[in-house]
Design a protein around this motif. Structure first.
Motif: not given
Ligand SMILES: NC(=O)c1ccc[n+]([C@@H]2O[C@H](COP(=O)([O-])OP(=O)(O)OC[C@H]3O[C@@H](n4cnc5c(N)ncnc54)[C@H](OP(=O)(O)O)[C@@H]3O)[C@@H](O)[C@H]2O)c1
Length: 215
Positions: A92-94, A133-134, A140-142, A191-192
């Motif tokens: 979960d990346v949302a 998600n942060t 994310m991918i680099d 998330e926060s």
């Protein structure tokens, strides 16, 4: 490995592209089977890339990534189908961003609750791992886009699922520092953190930013 990526936005496209280039077979999912962004991605990504509805992508994957708008994620996962997610790792990346009052967004979950927990509660037979998600989609991918050492977090209730996701993060995405925060309730914290991330984005005038925890 066969991987379903739910989402046709910046995050879904970045993650799906990176996974294909790492040698995985990836099916991108969206609300419709003929989503123009998904079709364009398949053409560009080439071998190993396919697309379909959310349920097609979830059924295809041994692992699924949730890269959909946080406010729609539960609805998307219902459409993907609990049976198609049963026993699988659900990354979960949302983020639970609420844009209803304009920019900057607020959070619709937090403090004693999180989107990651809501997803785990709604899909108890899936192994939800919250991560990535942060940081923004490019980082994310680099992770090397950010100078020096920086960290990414994982949390979730299943140790084996976190180990497998950590393997993908390090081997396929290039992360060196993965911090395991514990069970899925730790998603409240990651998330926060978005509230701070949004301010850092404004203050530094770049989305290519991340944090490194020293102790
Ligand atoms: N952008 C970033 O750099 C970043 C960084 C960290 C975390 N995130 C989080 O990652 C997630 C994806 O972000 P994103 O910027 O790539 O894209 P996004 O615009 O937040 O989400 C796009 C996806 O959400 C689906 N969606 C949107 N509204 C929907 C609705 N009402 N019903 C069903 N599906 C709906 C879309 O479906 P269709 O494909 O059918 O259009 C699409 O697949 C978000 O939760 C975001 O907060 C983003």
């Amino acid at each position: 490995m066969k991987i379903g990526v739910l989402g046709t936005g910046m995050v879904g496209t970045a993650i799906a592209t990176k996974l294909v280039s790492a040698g995985h077979e990836v099916r991108m999912g969206s609300r419709s089977r003929d989503n123009p962004k998904a079709k364009e991605w398949v053409e560009k990504a080439g071998r190993g890339a396919s697309q379909g509805a959310f349920a097609d992508a979830a059924a295809f994957g041994e692992i699924a990534f949730n890269c959909t708008a946080g406010a729609a994620s539960l609805e998307v996962l219902q459409a993907a189908g609990a049976a198609n997610l049963r026993g699988k790792i659900l990354v979960d990346v949302a983020n639970p961003l609420d844009f209803s009052r304009g920019m900057p967004p607020s959070l619709f979950a937090g403090n004693t609750d999180s989107l990651g927990e809501r997803i785990q509660a709604a899909f108890p037979d899936a192994k939800v791992v919250k991560t990535l998600n942060t940081v923004n989609a490019s980082v994310m991918i680099d992770p090397g886009r950010v100078r020096g050492d920086s960290d990414v977090f994982v949390c979730g209730n299943d140790a084996g699922a976190k180990a497998e996701v950590t393997r993908i993060l390090t081997k396929d995405f290039g992360w060196k520092n993965v911090i395991d925060l514990g069970d899925i309730t730790a998603a409240r914290g990651t998330e926060s953190y978005l509230l701070l991330w949004l301010r850092l984005w404004g203050a530094l005038n770049t989305a290519d930013l991340n944090i490194h925890v020293v102790h």
